[in-house]
Design a protein around this motif. Structure first.
Motif, PDB file in Angstrom:
ATOM      1  N   SER A 113     -91.940 -67.406 -21.513  1.00  0.00           N
ATOM      2  CA  SER A 113     -93.139 -67.070 -22.292  1.00  0.00           C
ATOM      3  C   SER A 113     -94.243 -66.532 -21.389  1.00  0.00           C
ATOM      4  N   ALA A 114     -94.427 -67.173 -20.237  1.00  0.00           N
ATOM      5  CA  ALA A 114     -95.462 -66.725 -19.297  1.00  0.00           C
ATOM      6  C   ALA A 114     -95.155 -65.323 -18.783  1.00  0.00           C
ATOM      7  N   ILE A 115     -93.916 -65.061 -18.451  1.00  0.00           N
ATOM      8  CA  ILE A 115     -93.529 -63.732 -17.951  1.00  0.00           C
ATOM      9  C   ILE A 115     -93.685 -62.681 -19.049  1.00  0.00           C
ATOM     10  N   ILE A 122     -99.900 -56.568 -18.729  1.00  0.00           N
ATOM     11  CA  ILE A 122     -99.829 -55.408 -17.821  1.00  0.00           C
ATOM     12  C   ILE A 122     -99.642 -54.122 -18.627  1.00  0.00           C
ATOM     13  N   GLU A 123     -98.752 -54.188 -19.618  1.00  0.00           N
ATOM     14  CA  GLU A 123     -98.496 -53.021 -20.452  1.00  0.00           C
ATOM     15  C   GLU A 123     -99.769 -52.588 -21.187  1.00  0.00           C
ATOM     16  N   GLU A 124    -100.513 -53.550 -21.680  1.00  0.00           N
ATOM     17  CA  GLU A 124    -101.771 -53.260 -22.378  1.00  0.00           C
ATOM     18  C   GLU A 124    -102.791 -52.638 -21.424  1.00  0.00           C
ATOM     19  N   LYS A 127    -101.795 -49.122 -20.646  1.00  0.00           N
ATOM     20  CA  LYS A 127    -102.073 -48.279 -21.811  1.00  0.00           C
ATOM     21  C   LYS A 127    -103.556 -47.900 -21.878  1.00  0.00           C
ATOM     22  N   ASN A 128    -104.432 -48.851 -21.545  1.00  0.00           N
ATOM     23  CA  ASN A 128    -105.878 -48.585 -21.601  1.00  0.00           C
ATOM     24  C   ASN A 128    -106.345 -47.714 -20.441  1.00  0.00           C
ATOM     25  N   ILE A 129    -105.737 -47.874 -19.291  1.00  0.00           N
ATOM     26  CA  ILE A 129    -106.186 -47.119 -18.118  1.00  0.00           C
ATOM     27  C   ILE A 129    -105.553 -45.728 -18.071  1.00  0.00           C
ATOM     28  N   TYR A 130    -104.264 -45.647 -18.303  1.00  0.00           N
ATOM     29  CA  TYR A 130    -103.535 -44.381 -18.221  1.00  0.00           C
ATOM     30  C   TYR A 130    -103.072 -43.974 -19.625  1.00  0.00           C
ATOM     31  N   VAL A 131    -103.997 -43.545 -20.440  1.00  0.00           N
ATOM     32  CA  VAL A 131    -103.717 -43.261 -21.848  1.00  0.00           C
ATOM     33  C   VAL A 131    -102.654 -42.179 -22.000  1.00  0.00           C
ATOM     34  N   ASP A 132    -102.814 -41.054 -21.316  1.00  0.00           N
ATOM     35  CA  ASP A 132    -101.870 -39.942 -21.457  1.00  0.00           C
ATOM     36  C   ASP A 132    -100.516 -40.274 -20.831  1.00  0.00           C
TER      37      ASP A 132
END
Length: 143
Positions: A113-115, A122-124, A127-132
Motif C-alpha cells: 500500500s505504501a509503495i 510521484i505520478e501525480e 503530471k503536474n510538473i511535466y504536463v506535455d
C-alpha cells in the motif's frame, strides 16, 4: 489424469491407515505407561505388561513398518519433530505458524500500500510538473 487421482486416493488411504496405526500405538504406549507407573509386581501386572509389550507394541510397530513403503512421500518438517520432542502439542505449532504468516501478510500489505501510494504521488507530481511530457510517458507505459 485419472491414474494420478487413483494414486492420490491410494496415498490418502495409506496415510489414513498409518495414522490409525500410529494412534493405536500411542494408546498402547499410554496403557504401558499406566501399568509401569503403578507397577508393583503383583496381581498379574507383569502378565499385562508382557502382553502389551510383547503383542500390542511390537505388532503396532511392525504394522507401521509394513506401511513405510506405501507412504514414502510424507515429509515432516524438523521443527515440528523438535516441537514434539519438547513435549508440546503439534497443533499449537501449526497455530503459531498460521499467526506468523498472517502477521507477515499484514506487514506486506502495508508495504504494498505504501509503495502504491508513493507511485501514485510521484505520478501525480510528474503530471503536474511535466504536463506535455506526461501524456507521452503515459502512452508509452500503457503499451
Amino acid at each position: 489424469m485419472n491414474n494420478n487421482n487413483n494414486e492420490d486416493i491410494k496415498m490418502n488411504d495409506n496415510t489414513d491407515l498409518l495414522e490409525e496405526k500410529t494412534i493405536n500405538l500411542i494408546e498402547t504406549l499410554r496403557q504401558v505407561h499406566i501399568i509401569i507407573s503403578d507397577f508393583s509386581g503383583i496381581n498379574g501386572q507383569q502378565e499385562n505388561l508382557n502382553k502389551l509389550l510383547g503383542e500390542s507394541v511390537i505388532n503396532n510397530l511392525k504394522e507401521i513398518d509394513d506401511l513405510r513403503d506405501n507412504v514414502n512421500d510424507v515429509q515432516i518438517p524438523f521443527d515440528i519433530l523438535r516441537y514434539i520432542d519438547e513435549g508440546k502439542n503439534p497443533d499449537q505449532f501449526t497455530i503459531q505458524r498460521i499467526e506468523e504468516c498472517s502477521t507477515r501478510s499484514k506487514i506486506l500489505e502495508g508495504k504494498i500500500s505504501a509503495i502504491t501510494n508513493y507511485k501514485n504521488k510521484i505520478e501525480e507530481d510528474i503530471k503536474n510538473i511535466y504536463v506535455d511530457d506526461y501524456e507521452i510517458f503515459k502512452a508509452l507505459n500503457d503499451n
